[in-house]
Write an enzyme that holds these catalytic residues in place. Structure first.
Site, short mmCIF file in Angstrom:
data_model
loop_
_atom_site.label_atom_id
_atom_site.label_comp_id
_atom_site.label_asym_id
_atom_site.label_seq_id
_atom_site.Cartn_x
_atom_site.Cartn_y
_atom_site.Cartn_z
N CYS A 1 1.19 8.40 -18.93
CA CYS A 1 1.94 7.74 -17.84
C CYS A 1 3.38 7.47 -18.25
O CYS A 1 4.30 7.84 -17.54
CB CYS A 1 1.26 6.46 -17.38
SG CYS A 1 0.26 5.61 -18.59
N THR B 1 -2.91 7.22 -4.48
CA THR B 1 -4.16 6.46 -4.51
C THR B 1 -3.86 4.96 -4.54
O THR B 1 -4.55 4.16 -3.90
CB THR B 1 -5.02 6.87 -5.71
OG1 THR B 1 -5.26 8.27 -5.61
CG2 THR B 1 -6.35 6.15 -5.72
N GLY B 2 -2.81 4.59 -5.26
CA GLY B 2 -2.42 3.18 -5.31
C GLY B 2 -2.17 2.63 -3.91
O GLY B 2 -2.58 1.51 -3.59
N GLY C 1 -3.49 5.24 -12.00
CA GLY C 1 -3.63 6.57 -11.39
C GLY C 1 -2.39 6.91 -10.61
O GLY C 1 -1.29 6.43 -10.93
N SER C 2 -2.56 7.69 -9.56
CA SER C 2 -1.39 8.19 -8.82
C SER C 2 -0.88 7.16 -7.81
O SER C 2 -1.63 6.29 -7.36
CB SER C 2 -1.76 9.47 -8.09
OG SER C 2 -2.76 9.19 -7.13
N THR C 3 0.37 7.32 -7.42
CA THR C 3 0.96 6.42 -6.42
C THR C 3 0.23 6.56 -5.09
O THR C 3 -0.01 5.57 -4.39
CB THR C 3 2.46 6.74 -6.25
OG1 THR C 3 3.09 6.55 -7.52
CG2 THR C 3 3.12 5.80 -5.24
N GLU D 1 -0.98 0.46 -11.94
CA GLU D 1 -0.12 1.22 -12.85
C GLU D 1 -0.14 2.66 -12.34
O GLU D 1 -1.16 3.34 -12.46
CB GLU D 1 -0.69 1.09 -14.28
CG GLU D 1 0.33 1.37 -15.33
CD GLU D 1 0.40 2.83 -15.68
OE1 GLU D 1 1.00 3.60 -14.88
OE2 GLU D 1 -0.12 3.20 -16.73
O1 TXE Z 1 -5.19 10.75 -9.75
P1 TXE Z 1 -5.92 9.83 -8.71
P2 TXE Z 1 -5.61 12.22 -10.25
C1 TXE Z 1 -0.79 11.27 -11.73
C2 TXE Z 1 -0.50 12.66 -12.29
C3 TXE Z 1 -1.58 13.50 -11.70
C4 TXE Z 1 -1.80 12.83 -10.37
C5 TXE Z 1 -3.18 13.05 -9.78
O2 TXE Z 1 0.75 13.09 -11.81
O3 TXE Z 1 -1.17 14.81 -11.49
O4 TXE Z 1 -1.62 11.46 -10.61
O5 TXE Z 1 -4.19 12.74 -10.74
C6 TXE Z 1 -9.78 7.31 -8.24
N1 TXE Z 1 -9.67 4.65 -3.85
N2 TXE Z 1 -1.51 10.45 -12.67
O6 TXE Z 1 -6.05 13.09 -9.13
O7 TXE Z 1 -6.41 10.61 -7.57
C7 TXE Z 1 -10.19 8.59 -8.91
O8 TXE Z 1 -11.56 8.83 -8.72
C8 TXE Z 1 -9.98 4.25 -5.09
C9 TXE Z 1 -0.73 9.46 -13.37
O9 TXE Z 1 -6.53 12.07 -11.38
O10 TXE Z 1 -5.00 8.69 -8.44
C10 TXE Z 1 -9.79 8.30 -10.35
O11 TXE Z 1 -10.78 7.50 -10.97
N3 TXE Z 1 -9.98 5.07 -6.15
C11 TXE Z 1 -1.63 8.40 -13.91
C12 TXE Z 1 -8.52 7.48 -10.20
O12 TXE Z 1 -8.55 6.97 -8.86
C13 TXE Z 1 -9.65 6.36 -5.95
C14 TXE Z 1 -2.84 8.89 -14.60
C15 TXE Z 1 -7.23 8.27 -10.40
O13 TXE Z 1 -7.21 9.34 -9.50
C16 TXE Z 1 -9.32 6.84 -4.67
C17 TXE Z 1 -3.53 9.87 -13.81
C18 TXE Z 1 -9.34 5.91 -3.58
N4 TXE Z 1 -9.00 6.27 -2.34
C19 TXE Z 1 -2.82 10.63 -12.92
N5 TXE Z 1 -9.01 8.14 -4.78
C20 TXE Z 1 -0.94 7.39 -14.74
N6 TXE Z 1 -0.58 6.26 -14.15
O14 TXE Z 1 -0.77 7.57 -15.91
C21 TXE Z 1 -9.15 8.47 -6.08
N7 TXE Z 1 -9.55 7.41 -6.79
#
Ligand code: TXE
Length: 492
Positions: free
Chosen positions: A300, A248-249, A244-246, A266
């Site tokens: 990604c 959230t990471g 997911g996003s940096t 990732e």
């Molecule tokens: O990501 P989030 P989003 C990038 C892309 C996109 C941006 C936001 O630029 O515009 O991220 O996308 C869970 N603790 N990528 O909002 O928020 C959430 O429920 C634990 C690149 O979708 O990071 C979801 O299941 N988990 C990326 C997951 O995290 C949490 C692919 C991803 O959500 C959480 C997707 C928390 N505090 C988006 N908050 C890639 N690597 O390819 C949210 N989530």
């Protein structure tokens, strides 16, 4: 953690080499198996038509706790099955996925938006099966680290325990399988929380796989950010795999300070591609195009900013525009289409904002450049923006959609510096007819993978992972198995 050397036969549930007897089902039956009953749950929309596809269950904190408790209870028995039995189970799971491939692809296409054809929904389901089979076939043998006559020490790899997986919405099934397959292969139980944007297709995949897996080793919980946060911080979760996003990471890293969960993160990227002088634009145009626009750019490790040498710049731009013209976009269920909508309104807004900003900052729109409203609410056409420079938001921020900035350079050193100037490093690519020259440039780029004359291709045996703010930890192959295992030294 249980003893991996104990007799596997006592808890055997799968005969190695057993034939799958699972018939495929249709998309509606599959959906009905996983969606919330009787008008409960949360509406999930078709990304292309914005019609309601179904209703996602909304799992509570109690549901999550229960899933983790059941996973924890089931894990030792699963680990005790032994490698051969677990591999046989994964093979059967792959058979079940294959048998349901078309139904899964159709549901995925509607929920995520990606077309059935092209490198999209059917391709994604095929990858799920391939990753399962590769994980089944891959072994992680003990490593003898010292054997000098006096000391004999070996490193063995055991299951971590309960793995929590948190997924994104762009390749929800394939990335889910990247987390599930190695985790199960190594004897872990796994609880997966799909993205709130694409829960139904992931739950459908799990229901297909759970026809052949023992109870509770693979569970899906449907929830939002809160659900993800609870999973990441749960005291009985031993490992988190996250894509997911940096932003959230970073939160997941903070949560791991409490439960000491091991992490694989990732976190996406802003991959650069560099086209060197002397490259034939026609020869690379198709691969460049799909490197950037696979899954309508929502990938990604897609090519997100392209640096092209002055000597071939105009031809590369026009060849890419030509491929764009030949690549139909529209409803994913239409067999002709190879490009779909953005998956959600938030991402649509990101792409629209970045393109408008690029226009205002000197970007030249070669093709696209405004929403394709005639196709539907979330459609944005392939947009090639020439003559932009570093510092423009479309170059510096991850667009995660169908808008590619193309930057002109005249000195390769400048292009390398540009590729490395952002705090992200998932992938990159170098394009050249001189492979040796391309490899020299590749070795200087700060990214987890540098492709030569292609971009973004992944292989179940080739390690994949990022550097810098793109995260840490490797997936796939032997390294991927190590990431869901704990090493133990046996000395003596
Ligand atoms: O990501 P989030 P989003 C990038 C892309 C996109 C941006 C936001 O630029 O515009 O991220 O996308 C869970 N603790 N990528 O909002 O928020 C959430 O429920 C634990 C690149 O979708 O990071 C979801 O299941 N988990 C990326 C997951 O995290 C949490 C692919 C991803 O959500 C959480 C997707 C928390 N505090 C988006 N908050 C890639 N690597 O390819 C949210 N989530």
């Amino acid at each position: 953690m249980s003893d991996p050397t104990s007799d596997p036969a006592e808890t055997a549930v799968v005969e190695p080499g057993a034939e799958s007897t699972y018939d495929g089902t249709d998309e509606t039956t599959l959906l009905d198996r996983v969606q919330a009953p009787g008008g409960e749950g949360r509406e999930i929309l078709d990304a292309a038509t914005r019609e309601v596809i179904g209703r996602a269950p909304v799992h509570t904190v109690a549901d999550l706790n229960d899933a983790i408790a059941r996973a924890k209870a089931a894990q030792p028995g699963w680990e005790r099955l032994g490698h051969q039995q677990r591999s046989a189970a994964l093979e059967l799971a792959a058979d079940a996925v294959d048998a349901n491939a078309e139904a899964l692809a159709r549901l995925l296409s509607r929920e995520q938006g990606k077309p059935l054809n092209g490198p999209n929904a059917r391709f994604e389901i095929g990858a799920c099966s391939a990753w399962l089979r590769t994980a089944a076939a891959t072994t992680l043998d003990p490593e003898v680290v010292v054997d000098d006559g006096e000391t004999h020490a070996e490193l063995i790899y055991r299951a971590v325990g309960v793995v929590g997986a948190i997924g994104p919405w762009n390749w929800p099934l394939m990335i889910g399988i990247w987390q599930i397959a190695p985790a199960l292969r190594m004897g872990n139980a796994i609880v997966i929380k799909p993205s709130e944007h694409t829960p139904l297709s992931v739950l459908a995949l799990l229901s297909v796989m759970n026809q052949v897996l023992p109870p509770d080793v693979l569970t899906g919980v449907s929830g939002d950010r809160e659900g993800g946060a609870r999973l990441a911080s749960h005291p009985d979760v031993d490992k988190i795999m996250f894509t997911g996003s940096t932003a959230t990471g970073r939160k997941i890293i903070e949560a791991s300070a409490e439960n000491l969960a091991r992490l694989t993160l990732e976190l996406g990227g802003n991959d650069a591609g560099i086209v060197l002088p002397g490259t034939d634009p026609k020869a690379i145009a198709q691969d460049l195009f799909w490197g950037a626009f696979i899954n309508t750019g929502q990938t990604c490790a897609a090519l997100k900013r392209l640096y092209v040498h002055d000597s071939v710049y105009d031809q590369v731009v026009s060849e890419l525009a030509l491929v764009a013209e030949q690549s139909p976009m529209g409803n994913g269920l239409d067999e002709n289409n190879v490009l779909g909508p953005l998956q959600n309104p938030q991402q649509f807004d990101v792409v629209s904002r970045l393109v408008e900003d690029a226009k205002a900052n000197g970007g030249r729109i070669v093709t696209g450049g405004a929403p394709a409203s005639d196709l539907g609410e979330l459609f944005y056409p392939i947009t090639i923006v020439a003559d932009v420079v570093d510092g423009v938001a479309l170059v510096d921020e991850e667009q995660f959609g169908p808008a590619l900035p193309i930057i002109r350079y005249s000195d390769v050193e400048d292009a390398i510096a540009s590729a490395n100037r952002l705090d992200l490093g998932l992938g990159a690519s170098v394009w050249s007819s001189d492979r040796d020259e391309a490899r020299k440039v590749a070795a200087r780029i700060e990214a987890g993978t540098v492709w030569i004359n292609s971009h973004g291709g992944v292989h179940p045996m080739i390690p994949f992972g990022g550097v810098k703010a793109s995260g840490y930890g490797l997936e796939f192959g032997v390294e991927g198995l190590k990431a869901v295992a704990v090493p133990q030294v046996i000395n003596g």
